[in-house]
Write a protein that holds these residues in place. Structure first.
Motif, PDB file in Angstrom:
ATOM      1  N   SER A 230       0.350  -0.624  -0.172  1.00  0.00           N
ATOM      2  CA  SER A 230      -0.063   0.000  -0.151  1.00  0.00           C
ATOM      3  C   SER A 230       0.694   1.125   0.269  1.00  0.00           C
ATOM      4  O   SER A 230       0.808   2.091  -0.708  1.00  0.00           O
ATOM      5  CB  SER A 230      -1.239  -0.040   1.490  1.00  0.00           C
ATOM      6  N   ALA A 231       1.866   0.692   0.786  1.00  0.00           N
ATOM      7  CA  ALA A 231       3.446   2.382   0.679  1.00  0.00           C
ATOM      8  C   ALA A 231       3.384   2.918  -0.719  1.00  0.00           C
ATOM      9  O   ALA A 231       3.121   3.758  -1.042  1.00  0.00           O
ATOM     10  CB  ALA A 231       4.172   1.961   1.514  1.00  0.00           C
ATOM     11  N   ARG A 232       3.944   1.249  -1.447  1.00  0.00           N
ATOM     12  CA  ARG A 232       4.371   1.850  -2.533  1.00  0.00           C
ATOM     13  C   ARG A 232       3.776   2.385  -3.721  1.00  0.00           C
ATOM     14  O   ARG A 232       3.440   3.003  -4.627  1.00  0.00           O
ATOM     15  CB  ARG A 232       4.656   0.155  -2.845  1.00  0.00           C
ATOM     16  N   SER A 233       2.337   1.290  -3.201  1.00  0.00           N
ATOM     17  CA  SER A 233       0.788   2.407  -4.552  1.00  0.00           C
ATOM     18  C   SER A 233       0.886   3.896  -4.212  1.00  0.00           C
ATOM     19  O   SER A 233       1.207   4.582  -4.802  1.00  0.00           O
ATOM     20  CB  SER A 233      -0.541   1.980  -3.845  1.00  0.00           C
ATOM     21  N   TRP A 234       0.344   4.416  -2.548  1.00  0.00           N
ATOM     22  CA  TRP A 234       0.663   6.064  -2.117  1.00  0.00           C
ATOM     23  C   TRP A 234       2.024   6.334  -3.443  1.00  0.00           C
ATOM     24  O   TRP A 234       1.790   7.211  -3.787  1.00  0.00           O
ATOM     25  CB  TRP A 234       1.087   5.721  -0.959  1.00  0.00           C
TER      26      TRP A 234
END
Ligand code: F6P
Length: 549
Positions: A224-228
């Motif tokens: 999720s952090a990478r998507s953000w």
């Protein structure tokens, strides 16, 4: 007797001698012990590094301590200790060495695992970490857009979170205040949301900490952090500047999409809950700088050396471990409170919960037999003086015996104003007053002498005889933090050795993980899950209904 011919712990003569001694001692009155020995307050103290350890307020006599040491000798605690420091595979259920002590060994030390000296590798990683930390701190390591990194977000759980998060909090006064450092652990999306909602992705470095790199919470949050990040920076190549990994598993790190050039490694002989002084401490090192980090490692080493070499009579981790055994096994105490009188230690007890409860929460011994004796206690506590206005009532006047460690410091730390520094004496007055009240209480006669009406006398009487250890240090420095953590690591070791359990595995966390994986499709797709019990089935149905599915 075990089938293999070894004497069961509770059949050892040293164990029976302690049980008999406990019976003969009856109800110990600390007032009487202190009255009988005017030197007790200084004789029952030890020093290790910067720590002054007072154990005089314990329900013990010289005989108790001697009998406890005899139990330690009979169970060969020091033999297992030496095997651990030598790198033998004392974590038998995982066939692994237990060498967190190698993480803070000096450069010239030689510690071998499978015939290979691991110390050069430890220092090579520390040097790489230091170089990286310096580059982030100086701005030489910039983000994808060229902006300086101002935010560090550590994503990890258990030992890959609690250690660095605790130590960051403890050493806040030593951190670079221009950096924002946050820790995300919970798979509840709210945790990541709150950690990043006000951050600029172009200025944010994610430190993905996972020994195995398979932990579902961490991999999910990291994804999720990478998507953000990509939603803001648009370009896959940004990952290389904004993600680093701390792990033992290069393959999984690469599979996740982090270049292994940006990975800081550690080894399977470092348990997760013993790992924050390894690469897992990278976020901490960025925050406090490599020199302070090394001071912390020096502190660990002071206590390692003490535990390895001090005789039983003056060995502090041995003493603390044995005192816990005295209460848990011979007084039926179920829990142990750790009460730090420092705001900076606010996460210390939560950290110790994993260290102690994941290590010694076992009911099968090293030979695979069920134990017939109590093992690890419930560890709990929060900083004083807050606890005093919440649950100390129960410790003072409740029906349970709760041994407690009080940890305090002579000097306040940090850039406090003169006025705030002056508050330190009030904090410490409480620190000293509490152990005094717990030990010596207040008799009905003393209450009456104050003119208290007779019907209130029982309510205002304090039984006393609540045992405490006081640990006093000059100041909460990086070295002192290292000393404290190593002290508790080795205390936990001592207890596991006596109880004959493997303190270094954690099979008890596996079942829940498997069941969570199995139940998830029932929540998301309403899938029919085989073997679901009636209660869980109904709960899942209600959950789906509440979610409108
Ligand atoms: O599930 C328990 C545990 O294995 C801990 O022992 C460990 O500290 C934590 O999960 C995190 O594991 P990892 O660092 O492999 O993600």
């Amino acid at each position: 007797m075990n089938a293999d011919g070894r004497t069961r712990l509770n059949q050892r003569p040293e164990w029976t001698a302690l049980a008999k001694h406990r019976e003969e001692l009856g109800e110990v009155r600390l007032r009487e012990l202190f009255a009988a020995d005017s030197g007790r307050g200084t004789a029952y103290t030890l020093r290790v590094g910067d720590l002054y350890v007072d154990y005089s307020k314990h329900l013990v006599t010289d005989d108790t301590l001697r009998l406890l040491r005899e139990l330690a000798a009979a169970t060969d605690v020091f033999g297992l200790r030496d095997a651990m420091f030598r790198g033998e595979k004392i974590n038998t259920t995982e066939n692994r060495a237990v060498l967190h002590s190698a993480l803070r060994a000096s450069r010239d030390a030689v510690i071998e695992v499978d015939g290979e000296n691991v110390v050069p590798d430890v220092h090579a990683v520390l040097d790489r970490m230091a170089d990286f930390a310096d580059r982030v701190r100086s701005g030489a390591w910039a983000g994808h857009t060229g902006k300086r990194i101002r935010n560090i977000v550590n994503v990890g759980i258990g030992g890959s979170d609690l250690g660095p998060a605790m130590a960051y909090e403890v050493l806040r006064a030593f951190t670079d205040r221009s950096l924002t450092v946050r820790f995300v652990s919970n798979v509840d999306g709210a945790d990541l949301h709150e950690a990043i909602r006000d951050l600029d992705p172009a200025e944010t470095l994610f430190v993905i900490a996972s020994k195995t790199f398979t932990t579902i919470e961490t991999v999910t949050n990291a994804t999720s952090a990478r998507s953000w990040l990509l939603a803001a920076l648009g370009d896959e190549s940004a990952v290389a500047k904004h993600f680093v990994a701390l792990s033992t598993n290069a393959e999984k790190v690469a599979a996740f999409g982090i270049d292994t050039a940006n990975m800081f490694e550690f080894w399977d002989w470092v348990g997760g809950r013993y790992s924050y002084d390894s690469a897992i401490g990278l976020a901490l090192m960025i925050a406090i700088g490599p020199d302070r980090f090394r001071e912390m490692l020096d502190g660990f080493r002071i206590v390692d050396d003490h535990f390895r070499t001090a005789p039983a009579e003056s060995n502090v981790p041995l003493l603390m471990g044995l005192l816990g055994i005295w209460y848990g096994n011979f007084h039926d105490a179920q829990s142990h409170a750790v009460l730090p009188y420092s705001h900076y230690l606010s996460k210390f007890t939560a950290y110790l919960q994993q260290l102690d409860m994941e290590s010694n929460g076992k009911s099968v011994d090293r030979d695979g037999h069920g134990v017939e004796w109590q093992t690890g206690p419930v560890v709990w506590g929060t900083p004083g003086t807050n606890g005093q206005h919440a649950y100390y009532q129960l410790i003072h006047q409740g029906t349970k015996l709760i041994p407690a460690d009080f940890i305090g410091f002579a000097r306040p730390v940090g850039e406090l104003s003169e006025q705030l520094k002056a508050q330190h004496d009030l904090l410490m007055a409480n620190f000293f007053a509490q152990t005094q009240a717990l030990a010596f209480g207040k008799t009905p006669e003393e209450v009456r002498a104050e003119g208290v009406p007779e019907e209130l006398v029982p309510h205002k009487t304090f039984q006393g005889d609540h045992p405490t250890t006081t640990i006093l240090a000059p100041e909460l420095t990086p070295s002192v933090l290292g000393q404290l953590v190593a002290l508790y690591e080795h205390k936990v070791f001592v207890q596991g050795a006596v109880w004959n359990i493997d303190s270094f595995d954690q099979w008890g966390v596996e079942l829940g993980k498997v069941l969570a994986k199995r139940v998830e499709p029932a929540l998301t797709e309403g899938a029919e899950v085989e073997g679901l019990d009636a209660s869980t089935k109904a709960l899942v149905a209600t959950y789906r209904e509440l979610r409108g599915r």
